[in-house]
Motif scaffolding. Sequence first.
Motif, PDB file in Angstrom:
ATOM      1  N   GLY A  44       0.785  -1.229   0.000  1.00  0.00           N
ATOM      2  CA  GLY A  44       0.000   0.000   0.000  1.00  0.00           C
ATOM      3  C   GLY A  44       0.811   1.271   0.000  1.00  0.00           C
ATOM      4  N   ALA A  45       2.115   1.174  -0.003  1.00  0.00           N
ATOM      5  CA  ALA A  45       2.954   2.369   0.040  1.00  0.00           C
ATOM      6  C   ALA A  45       3.270   2.873  -1.362  1.00  0.00           C
ATOM      7  CB  ALA A  45       4.258   2.064   0.781  1.00  0.00           C
ATOM      8  N   ALA A  46       2.220   3.074  -2.158  1.00  0.00           N
ATOM      9  CA  ALA A  46       2.422   3.510  -3.542  1.00  0.00           C
ATOM     10  C   ALA A  46       2.839   4.968  -3.619  1.00  0.00           C
ATOM     11  CB  ALA A  46       1.140   3.299  -4.342  1.00  0.00           C
ATOM     12  N   TYR A  47       2.599   5.713  -2.563  1.00  0.00           N
ATOM     13  CA  TYR A  47       2.937   7.128  -2.551  1.00  0.00           C
ATOM     14  C   TYR A  47       3.813   7.420  -1.347  1.00  0.00           C
ATOM     15  CZ  TYR A  47      -0.848   7.560  -5.917  1.00  0.00           C
ATOM     16  OH  TYR A  47      -1.648   7.413  -7.014  1.00  0.00           O
ATOM     17  N   VAL A  48       4.715   8.343  -1.519  1.00  0.00           N
ATOM     18  CA  VAL A  48       5.574   8.754  -0.416  1.00  0.00           C
ATOM     19  C   VAL A  48       5.579  10.268  -0.353  1.00  0.00           C
ATOM     20  CG1 VAL A  48       7.070   6.741  -0.431  1.00  0.00           C
ATOM     21  CG2 VAL A  48       7.582   8.633  -1.952  1.00  0.00           C
ATOM     22  N   SER A  49       5.806  10.774   0.846  1.00  0.00           N
ATOM     23  CA  SER A  49       5.839  12.222   1.024  1.00  0.00           C
ATOM     24  C   SER A  49       7.147  12.777   0.470  1.00  0.00           C
ATOM     25  CB  SER A  49       5.725  12.576   2.512  1.00  0.00           C
ATOM     26  OG  SER A  49       4.492  12.144   3.020  1.00  0.00           O
ATOM     27  N   GLN A  50       7.047  13.866  -0.263  1.00  0.00           N
ATOM     28  CA  GLN A  50       8.218  14.540  -0.782  1.00  0.00           C
ATOM     29  C   GLN A  50       8.057  16.033  -0.567  1.00  0.00           C
ATOM     30  OE1 GLN A  50       7.992  12.242  -4.760  1.00  0.00           O
ATOM     31  NE2 GLN A  50      10.105  12.852  -4.600  1.00  0.00           N
ATOM     32  N   ARG A  88       2.380  16.997  -8.216  1.00  0.00           N
ATOM     33  CA  ARG A  88       2.573  15.572  -7.936  1.00  0.00           C
ATOM     34  C   ARG A  88       2.972  15.353  -6.480  1.00  0.00           C
ATOM     35  NH1 ARG A  88       7.308  13.375  -7.808  1.00  0.00           N
ATOM     36  NH2 ARG A  88       8.237  14.945  -9.169  1.00  0.00           N
ATOM     37  N   LYS A  89       3.870  16.198  -5.968  1.00  0.00           N
ATOM     38  CA  LYS A  89       4.349  16.018  -4.599  1.00  0.00           C
ATOM     39  C   LYS A  89       3.243  16.268  -3.577  1.00  0.00           C
ATOM     40  CE  LYS A  89       9.250  17.033  -5.363  1.00  0.00           C
ATOM     41  NZ  LYS A  89      10.360  17.965  -5.050  1.00  0.00           N
ATOM     42  N   ILE A  90       2.441  17.300  -3.804  1.00  0.00           N
ATOM     43  CA  ILE A  90       1.385  17.626  -2.837  1.00  0.00           C
ATOM     44  C   ILE A  90       0.341  16.515  -2.793  1.00  0.00           C
ATOM     45  CG2 ILE A  90      -0.542  19.196  -2.388  1.00  0.00           C
ATOM     46  CD1 ILE A  90       1.306  21.460  -3.399  1.00  0.00           C
ATOM     47  N   PHE A  91      -0.104  16.049  -3.971  1.00  0.00           N
ATOM     48  CA  PHE A  91      -1.079  14.959  -3.983  1.00  0.00           C
ATOM     49  C   PHE A  91      -0.464  13.687  -3.422  1.00  0.00           C
ATOM     50  CE2 PHE A  91      -3.663  17.626  -6.704  1.00  0.00           C
ATOM     51  CZ  PHE A  91      -4.950  17.175  -6.460  1.00  0.00           C
ATOM     52  N   GLY A  92       0.780  13.394  -3.797  1.00  0.00           N
ATOM     53  CA  GLY A  92       1.438  12.193  -3.296  1.00  0.00           C
ATOM     54  C   GLY A  92       1.591  12.210  -1.793  1.00  0.00           C
ATOM     55  N   SER A  93       1.955  13.366  -1.234  1.00  0.00           N
ATOM     56  CA  SER A  93       2.122  13.481   0.209  1.00  0.00           C
ATOM     57  C   SER A  93       0.797  13.302   0.938  1.00  0.00           C
ATOM     58  CB  SER A  93       2.726  14.842   0.557  1.00  0.00           C
ATOM     59  OG  SER A  93       4.049  14.947   0.078  1.00  0.00           O
ATOM     60  N   ALA A  94      -0.266  13.889   0.379  1.00  0.00           N
ATOM     61  CA  ALA A  94      -1.580  13.750   1.011  1.00  0.00           C
ATOM     62  C   ALA A  94      -2.035  12.298   1.015  1.00  0.00           C
ATOM     63  CB  ALA A  94      -2.601  14.634   0.296  1.00  0.00           C
ATOM     64  N   ILE A  95      -1.867  11.612  -0.119  1.00  0.00           N
ATOM     65  CA  ILE A  95      -2.283  10.211  -0.216  1.00  0.00           C
ATOM     66  C   ILE A  95      -1.452   9.343   0.715  1.00  0.00           C
ATOM     67  CG2 ILE A  95      -2.425   8.225  -1.767  1.00  0.00           C
ATOM     68  CD1 ILE A  95      -2.969  10.276  -4.037  1.00  0.00           C
ATOM     69  N   MET A 129      -0.384  21.702   4.804  1.00  0.00           N
ATOM     70  CA  MET A 129      -0.542  20.870   5.982  1.00  0.00           C
ATOM     71  C   MET A 129      -1.451  19.681   5.712  1.00  0.00           C
ATOM     72  SD  MET A 129      -0.676  23.758   8.972  1.00  0.00           S
ATOM     73  CE  MET A 129      -1.804  24.788   8.056  1.00  0.00           C
ATOM     74  N   THR A 130      -0.852  18.506   5.561  1.00  0.00           N
ATOM     75  CA  THR A 130      -1.646  17.295   5.355  1.00  0.00           C
ATOM     76  C   THR A 130      -2.339  16.865   6.639  1.00  0.00           C
ATOM     77  OG1 THR A 130       0.319  15.941   5.766  1.00  0.00           O
ATOM     78  CG2 THR A 130      -0.184  16.474   3.474  1.00  0.00           C
ATOM     79  N   SER A 131      -1.904  17.409   7.780  1.00  0.00           N
ATOM     80  CA  SER A 131      -2.511  17.011   9.057  1.00  0.00           C
ATOM     81  C   SER A 131      -4.004  17.305   9.063  1.00  0.00           C
ATOM     82  CB  SER A 131      -1.828  17.745  10.217  1.00  0.00           C
ATOM     83  OG  SER A 131      -1.909  19.146  10.045  1.00  0.00           O
ATOM     84  N   ARG A 132      -4.412  18.423   8.505  1.00  0.00           N
ATOM     85  CA  ARG A 132      -5.837  18.763   8.536  1.00  0.00           C
ATOM     86  C   ARG A 132      -6.645  17.792   7.678  1.00  0.00           C
ATOM     87  NH1 ARG A 132      -3.691  22.602   5.020  1.00  0.00           N
ATOM     88  NH2 ARG A 132      -4.677  22.678   2.958  1.00  0.00           N
ATOM     89  N   ILE A 133      -6.039  17.261   6.623  1.00  0.00           N
ATOM     90  CA  ILE A 133      -6.736  16.286   5.784  1.00  0.00           C
ATOM     91  C   ILE A 133      -6.960  14.999   6.576  1.00  0.00           C
ATOM     92  CG2 ILE A 133      -6.608  14.932   3.651  1.00  0.00           C
ATOM     93  CD1 ILE A 133      -4.894  17.170   2.474  1.00  0.00           C
TER      94      ILE A 133
END
Length: 289
Positions: free
Chosen positions: A81-87, A100-107, A241-245
Amino acid sequence: MDYTRNLLEQIQNRLKDLNRAERKVAEAILRDPQQATRYSIAALAQNAQVSEPTVNRFCRSFNVSGYPELKMQLAQSLASGAAYVSQAVEANDGPEAYTRKIFGSAIASLDNARQSLDPQQVNRAVDMLIQARQIHFCGLGASASVALDAQHKFFRFNLAVSAHSDVLMQRMLASVSHTGDLFVIISYTGRTRELVDVARLARQNGASVLGLTAAGSPLAKSCTLTLDTPQPEDTDIYMPMTSRIIQLTVLDVLATGMTLCRGTDFQPHLRKIKESLNASRYPSDEDAL
């Protein structure tokens, strides 16, 4: 530490500690983990603009015996399940890169939170919400908007619900709280002194406190129950801030749990609220036909 299951996370976490050449290898992998599993060692070295011996040194630095095993562990990380990583967003990133980085980090953050969330704790939290006489959602800063969203969601359950972003109001409510009151305190770090004080004051007066916060934080230790949320936030100035998501999604989980617990008899009430909004909207093209 389990490198087999979490190799992508380990690469991301150690990115800043790698030397310049090995960091290039890491960045080439993180840009497209799926593609990296299909590269030959020569192709990866070329993509990273390093030598093949550098790729082998990179493998050894992650306790991997060689490049074939590296690809196998990357594939296992993706399968888990680790298809995305935070960058982190860099100053010279263009629209394609930072999007790409913002969506990838959120996912990635959401998936990490999903794996960390204990279903038994979720069930206990839903019970606390259902049994509450009234619910106060409290947050400061970015979490304040999350508390307001929670008020919007949870008033539908025929409960007295309020949201508060003012510390003085939070303290006053906590000081006059009683058994049956529930404070839901939302804090990314769990280290905001004012929120910890509110949690302690509310409990001293008989209220229950549910924390959406970091495990082991001062706030978590002051709550009746916590739903531990991981801390994925990059402090880089460019990173949203992905924390709020994560917080919003956890509240959706709790609201859904309450809906299911209320059963089918409660659905007409929810439908009535939704239908009350029809008059405030223009009809769609399909409705006009």
